[in-house]
Design an enzyme around this catalytic site. Sequence first.
Site, mmCIF file in Angstrom:
data_model
loop_
_atom_site.group_PDB
_atom_site.id
_atom_site.type_symbol
_atom_site.label_atom_id
_atom_site.label_comp_id
_atom_site.label_asym_id
_atom_site.label_seq_id
_atom_site.Cartn_x
_atom_site.Cartn_y
_atom_site.Cartn_z
ATOM 1 C CE LYS A 18 25.729 84.501 24.240
ATOM 2 N NZ LYS A 18 26.604 83.682 25.107
ATOM 3 C CG ASP A 112 31.589 74.755 28.824
ATOM 4 O OD1 ASP A 112 31.967 73.562 28.718
ATOM 5 O OD2 ASP A 112 30.806 75.295 28.032
#
Length: 718
Positions: A18, A112
């Site tokens: 990432k 989340d």
Amino acid sequence: MGTVYLARSAGGRTVALKTVHARIATETEFRTRFRLESDAARVIGGRYGAQVVEADPLADTPWLATEYVLGPPLDEAVRLAGPLPEAAVRALGAALCGALGQLHRSDVVHRDLKPSNIMVTAFGPKVIDFGIARALGDDRLTHAGAAVGTPAFMSPEQATGAEHDPAGDVFALAGVLVFAATGRGPFGDGQPADLLYRVRYAEPDLTGVPAALVPVLARCLAKDPAERPGTTELAGLLHDGSGEFADHLPDAVLAEIGRRASEVWQVAPQRLPAPPDQPATVPSADAPAAPRLSRRGLLLAGSVLGVAGAGAGVWAWLGRGESAPGPGTGPGYTQPKAGPSVGALKKKKLDSVWQKQTGGPSDDQSPDVPMVAGDQVVLVANAEARGVDPGSGASRWTFSLYADDSWQVASDGTHVYRIQRVEHGQDPATKTVSWFLAEVDLATGKAGKQIAPVSDARHNGILSRLLAVADGTAYLAISHGKVKRYERQSPWFVIAVDLASGRRKWSDPVPFHPAESDDNHFIAAGATGDRLVLFQQTNDNKVRIVARDTRTGRVAWDKPWQGADPRFVRDPLAVDGSHLYLGYGPLRALRLSDGGSAWDTSAARPGKTYGPAVLKDGAVYTVEKGLGLVAFGPGGGQPRWAEKSAEGARAEYVVRPVIGSEYAYTYSRTDGVLRAVGLTSRTTEQLYTTSGNRFVAHRKSRMIIASGPSFLAGFPLR
């Protein structure tokens, strides 16, 4: 926000990489978020989520590398197979309770949790994407009245901008389980404002949820956080932890897992163009994605999808079992022919006698780890040595090392020795440090009597390697003089120490290597009879085989290993009193006396490639690439034995086999199994699910010790 790449190391490790767009990385708040994301991913670890390989949130382009999950996100799994059966929902929920409990015990909340942030593997779910996770009580990145998260799965308190504590994660988990059971969230769809209103004031819609689950999930979705159960209680209400996670999954989901396991290896490595310079907007993480790996698995903005491989192990929750998160770094890899079938995934059983969540050594460490030491094995990893009971996997003792380097510990098969760091004085300004060779008390792990100094006034010795121990002698490599930035810039000497008297028997220099590299100069070492054999990496990244006279230290012969890649030949040496046996090309035997070729297979079997060799009962065993296990006579290299199994073609030839009395064991990375090949039938008779990449025989306990980057397991040796 950024780009996620599928990346593969030179050794074959597949990771999700990432990266963050540089223009966003200039924002201090975003860098802080990214650092906290990396920290949270490390907290949950590979058992329940993203096993972090490495990260640098301070780089010009911040990045995070994690292991790659072989499985779809939960939202895709439900879209593919439809709502999950009740047994699957219960198993999923219990495992996710374990994941959240791991976070909460470290005072971290996810904030989340949603279907797209849960990856489904054959061995349990993995929780990913901690972009807005934070430590409890840390308000640096939020302010009063700010709602951060995904509206459809927010808790009521989160929707109002209030404190989101572990009870808020339980609320989100219940929403995820409603989705898994029905294909929709408990508060429906719509605009964010509408969803936030329903979350705060409306009752959840539990239509279609199995009747036995309705009261459990309704309690979790209570508006008052105090009325919700904790993760430990909830796990007990959902599932008893029995069985394997894959047994509860629909065939369509298992087939998708198998497809991804195969497809990830078929991606041709290539450098992708840089993304266009678009405005720094954050796309929805729940946006529909193409079902192929090329979109979701390779390039998705804003969410890390691949983390932690499809490892071996019983799915586990709340410490009821040990889960192994995926294939580790191996010395090399072959291209698999196909992924595991649905039937194979469905029927595989975890046949390990025991399994522990203990990381294994890195590729730059001694290839003899895990090492056999009397009635136990010694694992060295993460700047720590650990004595392990081979029958149960229980840790008997641990001790810390000065550096993350297993070359500080060695065994002769019965005793263990280490390089010990000793500080003198309390005042930092005048404190000095010495290094000693010491025997380890295998009952306690403590260093015993100091046998001999490794450093002295003339020889610095701060950089040192305990290369091998054999026949009452320890062989070390130490640096002399001032240590410079790169270890090869210091002159090295190989020394021999008599373990009985502590006397230094001899010292001889290693050729000077000024290359600017932190790679270990020594790749493998072993002593037998009158020869100390070393594999040494040269400045041009080639390998030389150096044999020294154990009586004088002088080099008896020194020759290049043509075609050997230093990354791939880090294996325990296969030597007997007469020969050194080499693979990684034709199988060859070199005379220990002068290094000359005694025999090789290139003439009789041209074009055939072999892996590392193992000596057992007067035969040389190895894996022939594309065929399987084979055996040759050590004297003249005559073929003696060849596997008949069709599965042999899938054996990982670069992984050393283990030879027992009834079976020989080879590893298939493609299928994630250790295969037991009958020495009489010459066919595969048993399969053991594993993600290990190093296998060591502990013959006294009749166990095979398998190690990977995040686990240790024991299998029966027969």
